[in-house]
Design a protein around this motif. Structure first.
Motif, mmCIF file in Angstrom:
data_model
loop_
_atom_site.group_PDB
_atom_site.id
_atom_site.type_symbol
_atom_site.label_atom_id
_atom_site.label_comp_id
_atom_site.label_asym_id
_atom_site.label_seq_id
_atom_site.Cartn_x
_atom_site.Cartn_y
_atom_site.Cartn_z
ATOM 1 N N ALA A 83 0.838 -1.205 0.000
ATOM 2 C CA ALA A 83 0.000 0.000 0.000
ATOM 3 C C ALA A 83 0.872 1.255 0.000
ATOM 4 N N ALA A 84 1.944 1.254 0.800
ATOM 5 C CA ALA A 84 2.833 2.415 0.857
ATOM 6 C C ALA A 84 3.496 2.669 -0.497
ATOM 7 N N GLU A 140 2.304 1.833 -3.453
ATOM 8 C CA GLU A 140 1.279 2.330 -4.379
ATOM 9 C C GLU A 140 0.983 3.802 -4.130
ATOM 10 N N ILE A 141 0.872 4.184 -2.873
ATOM 11 C CA ILE A 141 0.582 5.579 -2.527
ATOM 12 C C ILE A 141 1.747 6.481 -2.920
ATOM 13 N N ALA A 142 2.979 6.043 -2.648
ATOM 14 C CA ALA A 142 4.150 6.830 -3.031
ATOM 15 C C ALA A 142 4.221 7.005 -4.547
ATOM 16 N N GLN A 143 3.928 5.952 -5.275
ATOM 17 C CA GLN A 143 3.930 6.020 -6.737
ATOM 18 C C GLN A 143 2.908 7.026 -7.236
ATOM 19 N N ALA A 144 1.698 6.978 -6.651
ATOM 20 C CA ALA A 144 0.644 7.921 -7.058
ATOM 21 C C ALA A 144 1.048 9.367 -6.752
ATOM 22 N N LYS A 145 1.698 9.580 -5.615
ATOM 23 C CA LYS A 145 2.138 10.932 -5.261
ATOM 24 C C LYS A 145 3.255 11.414 -6.191
#
Length: 82
Positions: free
Chosen positions: A70-71, A73-78
């Motif tokens: 999850a971390a 994926e979130i970092a990639q999106a940011k």
């Protein structure tokens, strides 16, 4: 909209420089801590439901993998949004 000179500050949307009060900061920190505790309690409850020490360790590793995924994926999106 009027044309700005180069280097002129955009004043179309003024920003409030008011700092939050101590009470507001306390409430915010308390809410963040409560959320943190709820999440950890949920994970702890799941681990306590496991029938053996081996399944506890396996479940813990699964939680770690899911959190890491999850971390990432979130970092990639940011990164894409920046």
């Amino acid at each position: 909209m009027t044309e700005r000179r180069p280097g002129a500050w955009p004043v179309d949307q003024p920003v409030s420089l008011d700092l939050p009060s101590e009470d507001e900061l306390y409430v915010q920190r308390a809410a963040e801590r409560a959320l943190h505790e709820m999440v950890l309690d949920s994970i702890r409850h799941d681990l306590e439901q496991q029938p053996s020490p081996l399944t506890v360790i396996t479940a813990a590793r699964n939680w770690c993998n899911r959190i890491t995924t999850a971390a990432e994926e979130i970092a990639q999106a940011k990164r894409r949004a920046a």
